[in-house]
Write a protein that holds these residues in place. Structure first.
Motif, PDB file in Angstrom:
ATOM      1  N   LEU A 139      32.490 -21.336 -56.304  1.00 14.34           N
ATOM      2  CA  LEU A 139      32.562 -20.119 -55.501  1.00 14.34           C
ATOM      3  C   LEU A 139      31.185 -19.761 -54.995  1.00 14.34           C
ATOM      4  O   LEU A 139      30.195 -19.828 -55.717  1.00 14.34           O
ATOM      5  CB  LEU A 139      33.122 -18.967 -56.346  1.00 14.34           C
ATOM      6  N   THR A 140      31.107 -19.347 -53.740  1.00 18.19           N
ATOM      7  CA  THR A 140      29.831 -18.978 -53.150  1.00 18.19           C
ATOM      8  C   THR A 140      29.852 -17.527 -52.731  1.00 18.19           C
ATOM      9  O   THR A 140      30.853 -17.027 -52.235  1.00 18.19           O
ATOM     10  CB  THR A 140      29.520 -19.848 -51.914  1.00 18.19           C
ATOM     11  N   GLY A 141      28.743 -16.844 -52.918  1.00 14.90           N
ATOM     12  CA  GLY A 141      28.664 -15.424 -52.591  1.00 14.90           C
ATOM     13  C   GLY A 141      28.645 -15.197 -51.091  1.00 14.90           C
ATOM     14  O   GLY A 141      28.069 -15.979 -50.341  1.00 14.90           O
ATOM     15  N   THR A 149      40.895  -8.800 -62.201  1.00 15.62           N
ATOM     16  CA  THR A 149      41.501  -9.119 -60.906  1.00 15.62           C
ATOM     17  C   THR A 149      40.408  -9.612 -59.972  1.00 15.62           C
ATOM     18  O   THR A 149      39.224  -9.267 -60.131  1.00 15.62           O
ATOM     19  CB  THR A 149      42.184  -7.892 -60.278  1.00 15.62           C
ATOM     20  N   THR A 150      40.791 -10.403 -58.977  1.00 16.55           N
ATOM     21  CA  THR A 150      39.806 -10.873 -58.010  1.00 16.55           C
ATOM     22  C   THR A 150      39.232  -9.702 -57.221  1.00 16.55           C
ATOM     23  O   THR A 150      38.047  -9.683 -56.884  1.00 16.55           O
ATOM     24  CB  THR A 150      40.425 -11.907 -57.047  1.00 16.55           C
ATOM     25  N   ARG A 151      40.049  -8.713 -56.940  1.00 17.98           N
ATOM     26  CA  ARG A 151      39.579  -7.555 -56.182  1.00 17.98           C
ATOM     27  C   ARG A 151      38.552  -6.763 -56.974  1.00 17.98           C
ATOM     28  O   ARG A 151      37.576  -6.246 -56.420  1.00 17.98           O
ATOM     29  CB  ARG A 151      40.765  -6.657 -55.820  1.00 17.98           C
ATOM     30  N   LYS A 152      38.739  -6.702 -58.278  1.00 19.83           N
ATOM     31  CA  LYS A 152      37.869  -5.885 -59.117  1.00 19.83           C
ATOM     32  C   LYS A 152      36.517  -6.545 -59.364  1.00 19.83           C
ATOM     33  O   LYS A 152      35.487  -5.859 -59.411  1.00 19.83           O
ATOM     34  CB  LYS A 152      38.566  -5.605 -60.451  1.00 19.83           C
ATOM     35  N   THR A 153      36.494  -7.858 -59.542  1.00 23.52           N
ATOM     36  CA  THR A 153      35.252  -8.516 -59.952  1.00 23.52           C
ATOM     37  C   THR A 153      34.736  -9.568 -58.975  1.00 23.52           C
ATOM     38  O   THR A 153      33.605 -10.027 -59.122  1.00 23.52           O
ATOM     39  CB  THR A 153      35.433  -9.188 -61.325  1.00 23.52           C
ATOM     40  N   MET A 154      35.537  -9.964 -57.980  1.00 22.75           N
ATOM     41  CA  MET A 154      35.110 -11.057 -57.098  1.00 22.75           C
ATOM     42  C   MET A 154      35.162 -10.696 -55.618  1.00 22.75           C
ATOM     43  O   MET A 154      35.264 -11.573 -54.761  1.00 22.75           O
ATOM     44  CB  MET A 154      35.973 -12.301 -57.355  1.00 22.75           C
ATOM     45  N   SER A 155      35.090  -9.429 -55.298  1.00 29.17           N
ATOM     46  CA  SER A 155      35.210  -9.007 -53.898  1.00 29.17           C
ATOM     47  C   SER A 155      34.049  -9.505 -53.044  1.00 29.17           C
ATOM     48  O   SER A 155      34.171  -9.609 -51.826  1.00 29.17           O
ATOM     49  CB  SER A 155      35.294  -7.477 -53.824  1.00 29.17           C
ATOM     50  N   ALA A 156      32.916  -9.829 -53.662  1.00 32.73           N
ATOM     51  CA  ALA A 156      31.752 -10.288 -52.905  1.00 32.73           C
ATOM     52  C   ALA A 156      31.680 -11.805 -52.818  1.00 32.73           C
ATOM     53  O   ALA A 156      30.674 -12.349 -52.365  1.00 32.73           O
ATOM     54  CB  ALA A 156      30.477  -9.749 -53.537  1.00 32.73           C
ATOM     55  N   TRP A 157      32.752 -12.476 -53.216  1.00 32.68           N
ATOM     56  CA  TRP A 157      32.746 -13.937 -53.223  1.00 32.68           C
ATOM     57  C   TRP A 157      33.745 -14.483 -52.218  1.00 32.68           C
ATOM     58  O   TRP A 157      34.763 -13.865 -51.935  1.00 32.68           O
ATOM     59  CB  TRP A 157      33.076 -14.460 -54.628  1.00 32.68           C
ATOM     60  N   SER A 187      25.977 -19.253 -57.751  1.00 40.89           N
ATOM     61  CA  SER A 187      24.865 -18.408 -58.148  1.00 40.89           C
ATOM     62  C   SER A 187      25.349 -17.468 -59.245  1.00 40.89           C
ATOM     63  O   SER A 187      26.472 -17.584 -59.716  1.00 40.89           O
ATOM     64  CB  SER A 187      24.331 -17.613 -56.948  1.00 40.89           C
ATOM     65  N   SER A 188      24.491 -16.571 -59.651  1.00 41.18           N
ATOM     66  CA  SER A 188      24.796 -15.738 -60.812  1.00 41.18           C
ATOM     67  C   SER A 188      26.046 -14.881 -60.610  1.00 41.18           C
ATOM     68  O   SER A 188      26.194 -14.208 -59.598  1.00 41.18           O
ATOM     69  CB  SER A 188      23.596 -14.832 -61.106  1.00 41.18           C
ATOM     70  N   PHE A 189      26.932 -14.936 -61.578  1.00 39.83           N
ATOM     71  CA  PHE A 189      28.111 -14.082 -61.606  1.00 39.83           C
ATOM     72  C   PHE A 189      28.012 -13.250 -62.879  1.00 39.83           C
ATOM     73  O   PHE A 189      28.333 -13.712 -63.971  1.00 39.83           O
ATOM     74  CB  PHE A 189      29.389 -14.930 -61.598  1.00 39.83           C
ATOM     75  N   GLU A 190      27.520 -12.039 -62.733  1.00 37.17           N
ATOM     76  CA  GLU A 190      27.148 -11.227 -63.884  1.00 37.17           C
ATOM     77  C   GLU A 190      28.282 -10.967 -64.876  1.00 37.17           C
ATOM     78  O   GLU A 190      28.058 -11.038 -66.100  1.00 37.17           O
ATOM     79  CB  GLU A 190      26.557  -9.899 -63.408  1.00 37.17           C
ATOM     80  N   PRO A 191      29.518 -10.669 -64.429  1.00 37.43           N
ATOM     81  CA  PRO A 191      30.557 -10.368 -65.414  1.00 37.43           C
ATOM     82  C   PRO A 191      30.838 -11.512 -66.379  1.00 37.43           C
ATOM     83  O   PRO A 191      31.158 -11.284 -67.552  1.00 37.43           O
ATOM     84  CB  PRO A 191      31.781 -10.061 -64.550  1.00 37.43           C
ATOM     85  N   CYS A 192      30.728 -12.763 -65.896  1.00 37.07           N
ATOM     86  CA  CYS A 192      31.035 -13.928 -66.741  1.00 37.07           C
ATOM     87  C   CYS A 192      30.408 -15.143 -66.067  1.00 37.07           C
ATOM     88  O   CYS A 192      31.020 -15.731 -65.159  1.00 37.07           O
ATOM     89  CB  CYS A 192      32.545 -14.080 -66.896  1.00 37.07           C
ATOM     90  N   PRO A 193      29.207 -15.561 -66.452  1.00 36.65           N
ATOM     91  CA  PRO A 193      28.468 -16.588 -65.715  1.00 36.65           C
ATOM     92  C   PRO A 193      29.200 -17.915 -65.518  1.00 36.65           C
ATOM     93  O   PRO A 193      28.990 -18.595 -64.515  1.00 36.65           O
ATOM     94  CB  PRO A 193      27.204 -16.778 -66.559  1.00 36.65           C
ATOM     95  N   SER A 194      30.056 -18.323 -66.451  1.00 34.16           N
ATOM     96  CA  SER A 194      30.847 -19.556 -66.350  1.00 34.16           C
ATOM     97  C   SER A 194      29.953 -20.762 -66.086  1.00 34.16           C
ATOM     98  O   SER A 194      30.169 -21.536 -65.148  1.00 34.16           O
ATOM     99  CB  SER A 194      31.913 -19.427 -65.254  1.00 34.16           C
ATOM    100  N   THR A 195      28.955 -20.931 -66.925  1.00 35.55           N
ATOM    101  CA  THR A 195      27.991 -22.016 -66.787  1.00 35.55           C
ATOM    102  C   THR A 195      28.178 -23.050 -67.896  1.00 35.55           C
ATOM    103  O   THR A 195      28.808 -22.776 -68.920  1.00 35.55           O
ATOM    104  CB  THR A 195      26.560 -21.458 -66.861  1.00 35.55           C
ATOM    105  N   PRO A 196      27.600 -24.240 -67.712  1.00 34.49           N
ATOM    106  CA  PRO A 196      27.622 -25.235 -68.794  1.00 34.49           C
ATOM    107  C   PRO A 196      26.759 -24.771 -69.964  1.00 34.49           C
ATOM    108  O   PRO A 196      26.133 -23.710 -69.927  1.00 34.49           O
ATOM    109  CB  PRO A 196      27.032 -26.486 -68.131  1.00 34.49           C
ATOM    110  N   LEU A 197      26.715 -25.598 -71.000  1.00 38.06           N
ATOM    111  CA  LEU A 197      25.830 -25.318 -72.117  1.00 38.06           C
ATOM    112  C   LEU A 197      24.389 -25.276 -71.605  1.00 38.06           C
ATOM    113  O   LEU A 197      24.034 -26.002 -70.675  1.00 38.06           O
ATOM    114  CB  LEU A 197      25.995 -26.390 -73.194  1.00 38.06           C
ATOM    115  N   PRO A 198      23.547 -24.442 -72.178  1.00 31.61           N
ATOM    116  CA  PRO A 198      22.206 -24.240 -71.612  1.00 31.61           C
ATOM    117  C   PRO A 198      21.272 -25.435 -71.818  1.00 31.61           C
ATOM    118  O   PRO A 198      21.532 -26.324 -72.632  1.00 31.61           O
ATOM    119  CB  PRO A 198      21.702 -23.012 -72.378  1.00 31.61           C
ATOM    120  N   LYS A 199      20.184 -25.422 -71.071  1.00 27.00           N
ATOM    121  CA  LYS A 199      19.126 -26.415 -71.253  1.00 27.00           C
ATOM    122  C   LYS A 199      18.569 -26.273 -72.670  1.00 27.00           C
ATOM    123  O   LYS A 199      18.442 -25.167 -73.192  1.00 27.00           O
ATOM    124  CB  LYS A 199      18.025 -26.182 -70.219  1.00 27.00           C
TER     125      LYS A 199
END
Length: 223
Positions: A20-22, A94-102, A152-164
């Motif tokens: 997803l892209t902002g 919901t997508t409307r609540k947390t992903m409206s800018a994506w 890029s950063s998704f503050e509510p839930c970053p959904s990233t791999p395991l860290p470096k």
């Protein structure tokens, strides 16, 4: 799309997990079955080689949110990773609540997002830095859903791999986003590294996502 299954006879399908892209600033068991605690139906024989002293959670184990499993998998050929995983919280939004800018595809807009919080520890002997967390969400049709990454950063839930730096002994708290198609439900979280593996899964209450309150601004000193 990757096709996988929860049970031996189930046909699984992942929601298209495009990054997803902002666009603004920037088979068998029923996973919904109730259980009073961890149970297992599998063998205690390790299914992959693990370090001495590491005891793998048997295949087919049913866990509750808050329970811990020790699992082994092959992130690539000839490389075995061993993780201690604890699913700590399940949230629905919901997508409307947390992903409206994506920028969402029509399919993603018609989904229900779920946030899965996981505590992970590297209890093996390999560096798992930047490797995806090997967990899937299971919906009401027993379909395995892949986590959705973000560009890029998704503050509510970053959904990233395991860290470096996720080397042996390292620990991390991660949050993964799963998009259930057609406003579907989240029934379980599953560890199933390959088709013949009898899945280990977690079930529990799904909470409504509540955005954190903004920090109070400091009051100006009175003159």
């Amino acid at each position: 799309m990757i096709r996988r299954s929860l049970g031996r006879a189930a046909v699984a399908l992942t929601l298209a997990a495009a990054v997803l892209t902002g666009c603004a600033d920037d088979g068998d068991p029923d996973p919904a079955a109730e259980s009073s605690g961890p149970t297992d139906t599998g063998s205690a024989t390790p299914y992959l080689p693990v370090p001495d002293g590491v005891e793998l959670t048997p295949q087919g184990t049913h866990l509750k949110v808050g329970d811990t499993a020790v699992v082994a998998y092959e992130p690539r050929q000839d490389l075995v990773g061993v993780l201690e995983l604890t699913v700590t919280k399940l949230e629905e939004t919901t997508t409307r609540k947390t992903m409206s800018a994506w920028q969402l595809t029509p399919q993603q807009e018609a989904s229900t997002p779920y946030f899965v919080h996981v505590a992970a520890k590297n209890v093996g002997e390999t560096d798992l830095s930047r490797r995806p967390v090997p967990l899937y969400a299971v919906n009401e049709d027993d379909l395995l859903l892949e986590a959705t990454p973000f560009a890029s950063s998704f503050e509510p839930c970053p959904s990233t791999p395991l860290p470096k730096g996720f080397t042996p002994g390292a620990e991390a708290d991660v949050c993964l986003v799963y998009l259930a198609p057609d406003h579907g439900s989240l029934e379980a979280v599953s560890f199933r590294p390959e088709e013949t593996f009898d899945p280990i899964y977690w079930t529990g209450d799904v909470e409504k996502y509540v955005p954190p309150k903004p920090a109070n601004s400091k009051k100006k000193n009175k003159r």
